[in-house]
Design a protein around this motif. Structure first.
Motif, PDB file in Angstrom:
ATOM      1  N   ALA A  70       0.577   5.751  22.840  1.00  0.00           N
ATOM      2  CA  ALA A  70      -0.522   5.162  22.139  1.00  0.00           C
ATOM      3  C   ALA A  70      -0.585   5.808  20.725  1.00  0.00           C
ATOM      4  O   ALA A  70      -0.753   5.455  19.658  1.00  0.00           O
ATOM      5  CB  ALA A  70      -1.849   5.257  23.014  1.00  0.00           C
ATOM      6  N   MET A  71      -0.338   7.200  20.806  1.00  0.00           N
ATOM      7  CA  MET A  71      -0.398   7.912  19.432  1.00  0.00           C
ATOM      8  C   MET A  71       0.852   7.645  18.774  1.00  0.00           C
ATOM      9  O   MET A  71       1.024   7.617  17.630  1.00  0.00           O
ATOM     10  CB  MET A  71      -0.435   9.492  19.920  1.00  0.00           C
ATOM     11  N   PHE A  72       1.993   7.459  19.553  1.00  0.00           N
ATOM     12  CA  PHE A  72       3.154   6.926  18.740  1.00  0.00           C
ATOM     13  C   PHE A  72       3.036   5.720  17.745  1.00  0.00           C
ATOM     14  O   PHE A  72       3.129   5.665  16.675  1.00  0.00           O
ATOM     15  CB  PHE A  72       4.396   6.849  19.413  1.00  0.00           C
ATOM     16  N   VAL A  73       2.333   4.704  18.500  1.00  0.00           N
ATOM     17  CA  VAL A  73       2.006   3.619  17.689  1.00  0.00           C
ATOM     18  C   VAL A  73       1.115   4.008  16.703  1.00  0.00           C
ATOM     19  O   VAL A  73       1.068   3.089  15.429  1.00  0.00           O
ATOM     20  CB  VAL A  73       1.540   2.396  19.004  1.00  0.00           C
ATOM     21  N   ALA A  74       0.102   4.641  16.958  1.00  0.00           N
ATOM     22  CA  ALA A  74      -1.000   5.049  15.833  1.00  0.00           C
ATOM     23  C   ALA A  74      -0.216   5.906  14.562  1.00  0.00           C
ATOM     24  O   ALA A  74      -0.569   5.389  13.525  1.00  0.00           O
ATOM     25  CB  ALA A  74      -2.057   5.914  16.241  1.00  0.00           C
ATOM     26  N   LYS A  75       0.810   6.394  14.754  1.00  0.00           N
ATOM     27  CA  LYS A  75       1.596   6.928  13.703  1.00  0.00           C
ATOM     28  C   LYS A  75       2.427   5.977  13.113  1.00  0.00           C
ATOM     29  O   LYS A  75       2.718   6.112  11.929  1.00  0.00           O
ATOM     30  CB  LYS A  75       2.366   8.283  14.160  1.00  0.00           C
ATOM     31  N   MET A  76       3.198   4.867  13.835  1.00  0.00           N
ATOM     32  CA  MET A  76       3.771   3.848  13.121  1.00  0.00           C
ATOM     33  C   MET A  76       2.861   2.952  12.209  1.00  0.00           C
ATOM     34  O   MET A  76       3.353   2.876  11.110  1.00  0.00           O
ATOM     35  CB  MET A  76       4.192   3.092  14.219  1.00  0.00           C
ATOM     36  N   CYS A  77       1.715   2.802  12.610  1.00  0.00           N
ATOM     37  CA  CYS A  77       0.803   2.036  11.930  1.00  0.00           C
ATOM     38  C   CYS A  77       0.486   3.039  10.617  1.00  0.00           C
ATOM     39  O   CYS A  77       0.347   2.604   9.572  1.00  0.00           O
ATOM     40  CB  CYS A  77      -0.544   1.594  12.707  1.00  0.00           C
ATOM     41  N   GLY A  78       0.195   4.409  10.879  1.00  0.00           N
ATOM     42  CA  GLY A  78      -0.086   5.080   9.917  1.00  0.00           C
ATOM     43  C   GLY A  78       1.079   5.423   8.808  1.00  0.00           C
ATOM     44  O   GLY A  78       0.621   5.474   7.594  1.00  0.00           O
ATOM     45  N   LEU A  79       2.251   5.192   9.189  1.00  0.00           N
ATOM     46  CA  LEU A  79       3.432   5.303   8.460  1.00  0.00           C
ATOM     47  C   LEU A  79       3.425   3.972   7.345  1.00  0.00           C
ATOM     48  O   LEU A  79       3.728   4.057   6.366  1.00  0.00           O
ATOM     49  CB  LEU A  79       4.804   5.597   9.016  1.00  0.00           C
ATOM     50  N   LEU A  80       3.023   3.070   8.159  1.00  0.00           N
ATOM     51  CA  LEU A  80       3.101   1.707   7.400  1.00  0.00           C
ATOM     52  C   LEU A  80       1.924   1.691   6.292  1.00  0.00           C
ATOM     53  O   LEU A  80       2.137   1.338   5.049  1.00  0.00           O
ATOM     54  CB  LEU A  80       3.042   0.600   8.355  1.00  0.00           C
ATOM     55  N   VAL A  81       0.556   1.999   6.593  1.00  0.00           N
ATOM     56  CA  VAL A  81      -0.458   2.079   5.827  1.00  0.00           C
ATOM     57  C   VAL A  81      -0.308   2.837   4.504  1.00  0.00           C
ATOM     58  O   VAL A  81      -0.790   2.488   3.652  1.00  0.00           O
ATOM     59  CB  VAL A  81      -1.935   2.386   6.697  1.00  0.00           C
ATOM     60  N   ILE A  82       0.167   3.892   4.517  1.00  0.00           N
ATOM     61  CA  ILE A  82       0.368   4.868   3.400  1.00  0.00           C
ATOM     62  C   ILE A  82       1.498   4.328   2.372  1.00  0.00           C
ATOM     63  O   ILE A  82       1.293   4.620   1.228  1.00  0.00           O
ATOM     64  CB  ILE A  82       0.728   6.244   3.757  1.00  0.00           C
ATOM     65  N   LEU A  83       2.249   3.323   2.984  1.00  0.00           N
ATOM     66  CA  LEU A  83       3.081   2.451   1.894  1.00  0.00           C
ATOM     67  C   LEU A  83       2.221   1.652   0.800  1.00  0.00           C
ATOM     68  O   LEU A  83       2.757   1.296  -0.237  1.00  0.00           O
ATOM     69  CB  LEU A  83       4.050   1.690   2.499  1.00  0.00           C
ATOM     70  N   ALA A  84       1.077   1.640   1.310  1.00  0.00           N
ATOM     71  CA  ALA A  84       0.345   0.636   0.593  1.00  0.00           C
ATOM     72  C   ALA A  84      -0.433   1.511  -0.888  1.00  0.00           C
ATOM     73  O   ALA A  84      -0.969   0.859  -1.523  1.00  0.00           O
ATOM     74  CB  ALA A  84      -1.075  -0.002   1.385  1.00  0.00           C
ATOM     75  N   ILE A  85      -0.436   2.751  -0.605  1.00  0.00           N
ATOM     76  CA  ILE A  85      -1.086   3.664  -1.812  1.00  0.00           C
ATOM     77  C   ILE A  85       0.131   3.605  -2.835  1.00  0.00           C
ATOM     78  O   ILE A  85       1.219   4.151  -2.565  1.00  0.00           O
ATOM     79  CB  ILE A  85      -1.086   5.061  -1.241  1.00  0.00           C
ATOM     80  N   PRO A  86      -0.213   3.199  -4.085  1.00  0.00           N
ATOM     81  CA  PRO A  86       0.783   3.101  -5.129  1.00  0.00           C
ATOM     82  C   PRO A  86       1.623   4.651  -5.533  1.00  0.00           C
ATOM     83  O   PRO A  86       2.803   4.565  -5.729  1.00  0.00           O
ATOM     84  CB  PRO A  86      -0.011   2.608  -6.377  1.00  0.00           C
ATOM     85  N   SER A  87       0.743   5.359  -5.585  1.00  0.00           N
ATOM     86  CA  SER A  87       1.380   6.822  -5.872  1.00  0.00           C
ATOM     87  C   SER A  87       2.292   7.195  -4.825  1.00  0.00           C
ATOM     88  O   SER A  87       3.310   7.662  -5.303  1.00  0.00           O
ATOM     89  CB  SER A  87       0.057   7.958  -6.197  1.00  0.00           C
ATOM     90  N   ILE A  88       2.170   6.907  -3.572  1.00  0.00           N
ATOM     91  CA  ILE A  88       2.936   7.404  -2.669  1.00  0.00           C
ATOM     92  C   ILE A  88       4.347   6.543  -2.623  1.00  0.00           C
ATOM     93  O   ILE A  88       5.498   6.884  -2.378  1.00  0.00           O
ATOM     94  CB  ILE A  88       2.322   7.373  -1.409  1.00  0.00           C
ATOM     95  N   LEU A  89       3.919   5.065  -2.786  1.00  0.00           N
ATOM     96  CA  LEU A  89       4.996   4.157  -2.581  1.00  0.00           C
ATOM     97  C   LEU A  89       6.089   4.534  -4.025  1.00  0.00           C
ATOM     98  O   LEU A  89       7.323   4.372  -3.526  1.00  0.00           O
ATOM     99  CB  LEU A  89       4.448   2.885  -2.715  1.00  0.00           C
ATOM    100  N   ASP A  90       5.480   4.687  -4.949  1.00  0.00           N
ATOM    101  CA  ASP A  90       6.187   4.894  -6.273  1.00  0.00           C
ATOM    102  C   ASP A  90       7.337   6.120  -5.953  1.00  0.00           C
ATOM    103  O   ASP A  90       8.437   6.082  -6.532  1.00  0.00           O
ATOM    104  CB  ASP A  90       5.604   5.303  -7.439  1.00  0.00           C
ATOM    105  N   VAL A  91       6.817   7.099  -5.484  1.00  0.00           N
ATOM    106  CA  VAL A  91       7.727   8.381  -5.167  1.00  0.00           C
ATOM    107  C   VAL A  91       8.769   8.080  -4.067  1.00  0.00           C
ATOM    108  O   VAL A  91       9.939   8.392  -4.250  1.00  0.00           O
ATOM    109  CB  VAL A  91       6.898   9.479  -4.809  1.00  0.00           C
ATOM    110  N   LEU A  92       8.385   7.408  -3.165  1.00  0.00           N
ATOM    111  CA  LEU A  92       9.197   6.753  -2.042  1.00  0.00           C
ATOM    112  C   LEU A  92      10.307   5.951  -2.687  1.00  0.00           C
ATOM    113  O   LEU A  92      11.659   5.857  -2.234  1.00  0.00           O
ATOM    114  CB  LEU A  92       8.663   6.250  -0.934  1.00  0.00           C
ATOM    115  N   VAL A  93       9.945   4.999  -3.688  1.00  0.00           N
ATOM    116  CA  VAL A  93      10.965   4.009  -4.220  1.00  0.00           C
ATOM    117  C   VAL A  93      11.846   5.080  -5.027  1.00  0.00           C
ATOM    118  O   VAL A  93      12.885   4.720  -5.159  1.00  0.00           O
ATOM    119  CB  VAL A  93      10.435   3.052  -5.123  1.00  0.00           C
ATOM    120  N   TYR A  94      11.445   5.695  -5.685  1.00  0.00           N
ATOM    121  CA  TYR A  94      12.108   6.647  -6.633  1.00  0.00           C
ATOM    122  C   TYR A  94      13.276   7.594  -6.200  1.00  0.00           C
ATOM    123  O   TYR A  94      14.209   7.889  -6.400  1.00  0.00           O
ATOM    124  CB  TYR A  94      11.145   7.650  -7.590  1.00  0.00           C
TER     125      TYR A  94
END
Length: 357
Positions: A70-94
């Motif tokens: 259950a907690m693994f799935v929670a973290k999977m969803c957590g990894l996905l949701v933070i990609l929606a934050i532009p400042s985090i997404l831009d760094v990951l793209v870079y």
């Protein structure tokens, strides 16, 4: 103007603590945006916080093991949701380390290995857990410096770190019912302490740390992040979110082949209370209101239904909880020593991921 949620505290000085929580999100989205996680890799010495409680920390580790799936799935969803934050997404793209299936596989499997180290190893100097935290902190500093020079001042900020911290623990605390996590107040207090410690050690300042010394104030901070940061970001997600999100799910398919992008995006959005992402009849805001999943392929709808069945029904039974937890233990073993799905998909060279080497 931001409208913070009211503070509801059970202990301590309600007026003073409530005032702190009112200003948490405002401070995070103003000062926290311009305050870097660290400025110099040599400017700190890794140490336990003065309020560290070893008994609570180890209780959290046991709690995770009892709720691994259950907690693994929670973290999977957590990894996905933070990609929606532009400042985090831009760094990951870079960084170009997670925009394709193979790079996402290597990056996120490494992330999983680091986090499992924290949950399974004693947090003492020179332990695998201690070395892992030190490595992650150095990596954040290095990435922040490079993105600062290449992306016109874009840094890994205290705000980004706190939002990322939500990705690892926020849904566990706020969405435990939907995820099928066995709940006891003392266990949840322990998991909050665990992530407060981890946050402190990877460089999150106490005033920005999502986790506090109380479960009640932690829930308030998390609710503010979910309602005023993550939910709007998911609704207005950027085009590159889809690319990075698909890469994440496609890459981690090798860790768990029962992953589907549409199903996990739905699950994530439902945990975040995004409009339109309702499933059961009693969740529908009005009769006849259409829900997003009706547009999915049959396979995506099947995966989504199965996930909801597992989390909201089957995990209530000890035998099923033990079975799904054991599958996660097996997945961890295979991805470490014999990642046959990754070998088939990416080849031997990319299939084996090693940390702290």
């Amino acid at each position: 103007m931001l409208q913070p949620l009211p503070s509801i505290l059970s202990t301590g000085n309600p007026e003073r603590s409530g005032d702190n929580e009112k200003h948490y999100l405002h401070n995070l989205l103003t000062d926290g945006v311009t305050t870097p996680v660290d400025s110099d890799v040599d400017a700190y010495e890794l140490e336990l916080p003065p309020w560290y409680d070893d008994a609570k920390f180890k209780k959290a580790q046991r709690y995770f093991k009892r709720n691994f799936f259950a907690m693994f799935v929670a973290k999977m969803c957590g990894l996905l949701v933070i990609l929606a934050i532009p400042s985090i997404l831009d760094v990951l793209v870079y960084t170009k380390q997670s925009s394709t299936a193979v790079t996402a596989y290597r990056r996120y499997v490494a992330t999983i290995m680091h986090v499992l180290n924290w949950y399974y190893e004693d947090l003492v100097p020179d332990s695998p857990s201690w070395k892992s935290i030190a490595y992650v902190r150095r990596a954040h500093i290095s990435t922040s410096k490079r993105s600062n020079s290449k992306l016109a001042g874009r840094i890994i900020s205290q705000k980004d770190m706190a939002v990322t911290q939500f990705g690892f623990v926020g849904y566990i605390v706020l969405g435990y019912k939907k995820l099928g996590i066995a709940y006891r107040t003392e266990d949840m207090e322990a998991i909050v302490h665990f992530w407060r410690v981890i946050g402190y050690m990877i460089g999150i300042q106490d005033r920005y740390n999502l986790c506090t010394d109380r479960l009640s104030t932690t829930e308030q901070r998390m609710t503010q992040i979910q309602e005023q940061v993550l939910r709007p970001a998911l609704v207005a997600r950027k085009e590159t979110f889809e690319e990075m999100g698909n890469a994440l799910i496609d890459g981690l398919w090798c860790f768990n082949p029962f992953l589907d992008y549409d199903a996990f995006l739905f699950l994530t959005s439902r945990l975040t209370d995004v409009p339109g992402y309702h499933y059961w009849k009693e969740e529908h805001p009005s009769p006849g209101c259409e829900t997003i999943y009706t547009k999915f392929t049959r396979y995506s709808r099947f995966v989504l239904y199965f996930l909801l069945l597992v989390h909201e029904t089957l995990l209530n039974f000890i035998a099923f909880r033990w079975y799904f937890n054991s599958q996660m233990v097996l997945s961890r073993f295979l991805i470490t020593y014999f990642p046959f799905l990754a070998i088939f998909k990416f080849g031997v060279r990319d299939a084996y991921v090693r940390i702290l080497k």
